[in-house]
Design a protein around this motif. Structure first.
Motif, mmCIF file in Angstrom:
data_model
loop_
_atom_site.group_PDB
_atom_site.id
_atom_site.type_symbol
_atom_site.label_atom_id
_atom_site.label_comp_id
_atom_site.label_asym_id
_atom_site.label_seq_id
_atom_site.Cartn_x
_atom_site.Cartn_y
_atom_site.Cartn_z
ATOM 1 N N SER A 28 0.843 -1.190 0.000
ATOM 2 C CA SER A 28 0.000 0.000 0.000
ATOM 3 C C SER A 28 0.877 1.238 0.000
ATOM 4 C CB SER A 28 -0.950 -0.001 1.200
ATOM 5 O OG SER A 28 -0.223 0.088 2.405
ATOM 6 N N SER A 29 0.336 2.308 -0.534
ATOM 7 C CA SER A 29 1.075 3.560 -0.594
ATOM 8 C C SER A 29 0.117 4.721 -0.457
ATOM 9 C CB SER A 29 1.844 3.666 -1.907
ATOM 10 O OG SER A 29 0.942 3.701 -2.993
ATOM 11 N N THR A 30 0.638 5.826 -0.014
ATOM 12 C CA THR A 30 -0.110 7.071 0.062
ATOM 13 C C THR A 30 0.553 8.048 -0.896
ATOM 14 O OG1 THR A 30 -0.656 6.660 2.376
ATOM 15 C CG2 THR A 30 -0.900 8.907 1.593
ATOM 16 N N LEU A 31 -0.227 8.649 -1.742
ATOM 17 C CA LEU A 31 0.313 9.566 -2.748
ATOM 18 C C LEU A 31 0.549 10.952 -2.163
ATOM 19 C CD1 LEU A 31 -2.038 8.606 -5.699
ATOM 20 C CD2 LEU A 31 0.245 7.727 -5.178
ATOM 21 N N ARG A 32 1.520 11.642 -2.744
ATOM 22 C CA ARG A 32 1.812 13.020 -2.349
ATOM 23 C C ARG A 32 1.629 13.929 -3.561
ATOM 24 N NH1 ARG A 32 3.745 13.645 2.455
ATOM 25 N NH2 ARG A 32 4.622 15.694 2.007
ATOM 26 N N GLY A 33 1.046 15.072 -3.309
ATOM 27 C CA GLY A 33 0.890 16.086 -4.338
ATOM 28 C C GLY A 33 1.683 17.318 -3.951
ATOM 29 N N PRO A 34 1.603 18.367 -4.744
ATOM 30 C CA PRO A 34 2.350 19.590 -4.435
ATOM 31 C C PRO A 34 2.001 20.176 -3.068
ATOM 32 C CG PRO A 34 1.457 19.690 -6.653
ATOM 33 C CD PRO A 34 0.891 18.460 -6.002
ATOM 34 N N GLY A 35 0.755 19.947 -2.621
ATOM 35 C CA GLY A 35 0.311 20.479 -1.332
ATOM 36 C C GLY A 35 0.486 19.513 -0.171
ATOM 37 N N GLY A 36 1.117 18.369 -0.398
ATOM 38 C CA GLY A 36 1.311 17.389 0.668
ATOM 39 C C GLY A 36 0.604 16.081 0.364
ATOM 40 N N GLU A 37 0.366 15.315 1.415
ATOM 41 C CA GLU A 37 -0.223 13.981 1.279
ATOM 42 C C GLU A 37 -1.657 14.057 0.778
ATOM 43 O OE1 GLU A 37 -1.315 10.860 4.607
ATOM 44 O OE2 GLU A 37 0.857 10.988 4.330
ATOM 45 N N ILE A 38 -2.005 13.154 -0.149
ATOM 46 C CA ILE A 38 -3.365 13.043 -0.673
ATOM 47 C C ILE A 38 -4.081 12.002 0.172
ATOM 48 C CG2 ILE A 38 -4.763 12.386 -2.680
ATOM 49 C CD1 ILE A 38 -2.363 13.298 -4.419
ATOM 50 N N PRO A 39 -5.236 12.326 0.761
ATOM 51 C CA PRO A 39 -5.935 11.381 1.637
ATOM 52 C C PRO A 39 -6.268 10.070 0.922
ATOM 53 C CG PRO A 39 -6.957 13.556 1.763
ATOM 54 C CD PRO A 39 -5.957 13.586 0.634
ATOM 55 N N GLY A 40 -6.180 8.979 1.667
ATOM 56 C CA GLY A 40 -6.504 7.658 1.133
ATOM 57 C C GLY A 40 -5.246 6.886 0.800
ATOM 58 N N ALA A 41 -5.398 5.597 0.642
ATOM 59 C CA ALA A 41 -4.268 4.727 0.315
ATOM 60 C C ALA A 41 -4.592 3.927 -0.939
ATOM 61 C CB ALA A 41 -3.970 3.775 1.470
ATOM 62 N N SER A 42 -3.569 3.673 -1.727
ATOM 63 C CA SER A 42 -3.684 2.786 -2.883
ATOM 64 C C SER A 42 -3.130 1.437 -2.463
ATOM 65 C CB SER A 42 -2.883 3.331 -4.064
ATOM 66 O OG SER A 42 -3.388 4.565 -4.467
ATOM 67 N N VAL A 43 -3.813 0.363 -2.852
ATOM 68 C CA VAL A 43 -3.403 -0.970 -2.428
ATOM 69 C C VAL A 43 -3.255 -1.873 -3.643
ATOM 70 C CG1 VAL A 43 -4.036 -2.982 -1.044
ATOM 71 C CG2 VAL A 43 -4.599 -0.702 -0.221
ATOM 72 N N GLY A 44 -2.166 -2.626 -3.682
ATOM 73 C CA GLY A 44 -1.955 -3.646 -4.701
ATOM 74 C C GLY A 44 -1.901 -5.000 -4.023
ATOM 75 N N GLU A 45 -2.580 -5.979 -4.570
ATOM 76 C CA GLU A 45 -2.600 -7.319 -3.993
ATOM 77 C C GLU A 45 -2.166 -8.343 -5.012
ATOM 78 O OE1 GLU A 45 -6.698 -7.499 -2.776
ATOM 79 O OE2 GLU A 45 -6.162 -6.888 -0.741
ATOM 80 N N GLY A 46 -1.561 -9.404 -4.565
ATOM 81 C CA GLY A 46 -1.090 -10.473 -5.427
ATOM 82 C C GLY A 46 0.210 -11.027 -4.874
ATOM 83 N N ARG A 47 0.834 -11.940 -5.606
ATOM 84 C CA ARG A 47 2.109 -12.506 -5.170
ATOM 85 C C ARG A 47 3.255 -11.753 -5.829
ATOM 86 N NH1 ARG A 47 2.026 -18.885 -4.968
ATOM 87 N NH2 ARG A 47 4.139 -18.295 -4.451
ATOM 88 N N PHE A 48 4.116 -11.166 -5.024
ATOM 89 C CA PHE A 48 5.272 -10.448 -5.531
ATOM 90 C C PHE A 48 6.296 -10.331 -4.420
ATOM 91 C CE2 PHE A 48 2.024 -7.485 -4.199
ATOM 92 C CZ PHE A 48 2.683 -6.603 -3.367
ATOM 93 N N GLY A 49 7.408 -9.719 -4.707
ATOM 94 C CA GLY A 49 8.439 -9.494 -3.708
ATOM 95 C C GLY A 49 8.639 -8.014 -3.498
ATOM 96 N N VAL A 50 9.126 -7.658 -2.328
ATOM 97 C CA VAL A 50 9.470 -6.267 -2.035
ATOM 98 C C VAL A 50 10.901 -6.229 -1.518
ATOM 99 C CG1 VAL A 50 7.123 -5.488 -1.590
ATOM 100 C CG2 VAL A 50 8.471 -6.415 0.281
ATOM 101 N N ALA A 51 11.561 -5.117 -1.725
ATOM 102 C CA ALA A 51 12.938 -4.934 -1.283
ATOM 103 C C ALA A 51 13.170 -3.459 -1.019
ATOM 104 C CB ALA A 51 13.912 -5.440 -2.348
ATOM 105 N N SER A 52 14.248 -3.164 -0.335
ATOM 106 C CA SER A 52 14.634 -1.773 -0.138
ATOM 107 C C SER A 52 14.766 -1.109 -1.506
ATOM 108 C CB SER A 52 15.961 -1.724 0.600
ATOM 109 O OG SER A 52 16.381 -0.405 0.774
#
Length: 63
Positions: A28-52
């Motif tokens: 999940s991620s929260t988007l940022r615009g020129p005025g700061g954080e945009i309310p709400g979260a975007s979520v991606g689901e499925g099988r994947f890997g994450v890393a730094s």
């Protein structure tokens, strides 16, 4: 790319191929615009890997 209310956008999750990824089934991620954080979260689901250094962001206007 124009985005905003009423203008959907496709997102991409880019994971570095450095051999240090961990399995995940959701990101999940929260988007940022020129005025700061945009309310709400975007979520991606499925099988994947994450890393730094994983990046989540818009790639093209939606339909």
């Amino acid at each position: 790319m124009a985005s905003g209310p009423g203008r959907p956008v496709h997102f991409d999750i880019r994971v570095p191929d450095n051999g240090h990824s961990r399995p995940a089934d959701e990101a999940s991620s929260t988007l940022r615009g020129p005025g700061g954080e945009i309310p709400g979260a975007s979520v991606g689901e499925g099988r994947f890997g994450v890393a730094s250094g994983t990046l989540i962001g818009p790639i093209q206007p939606g339909t």
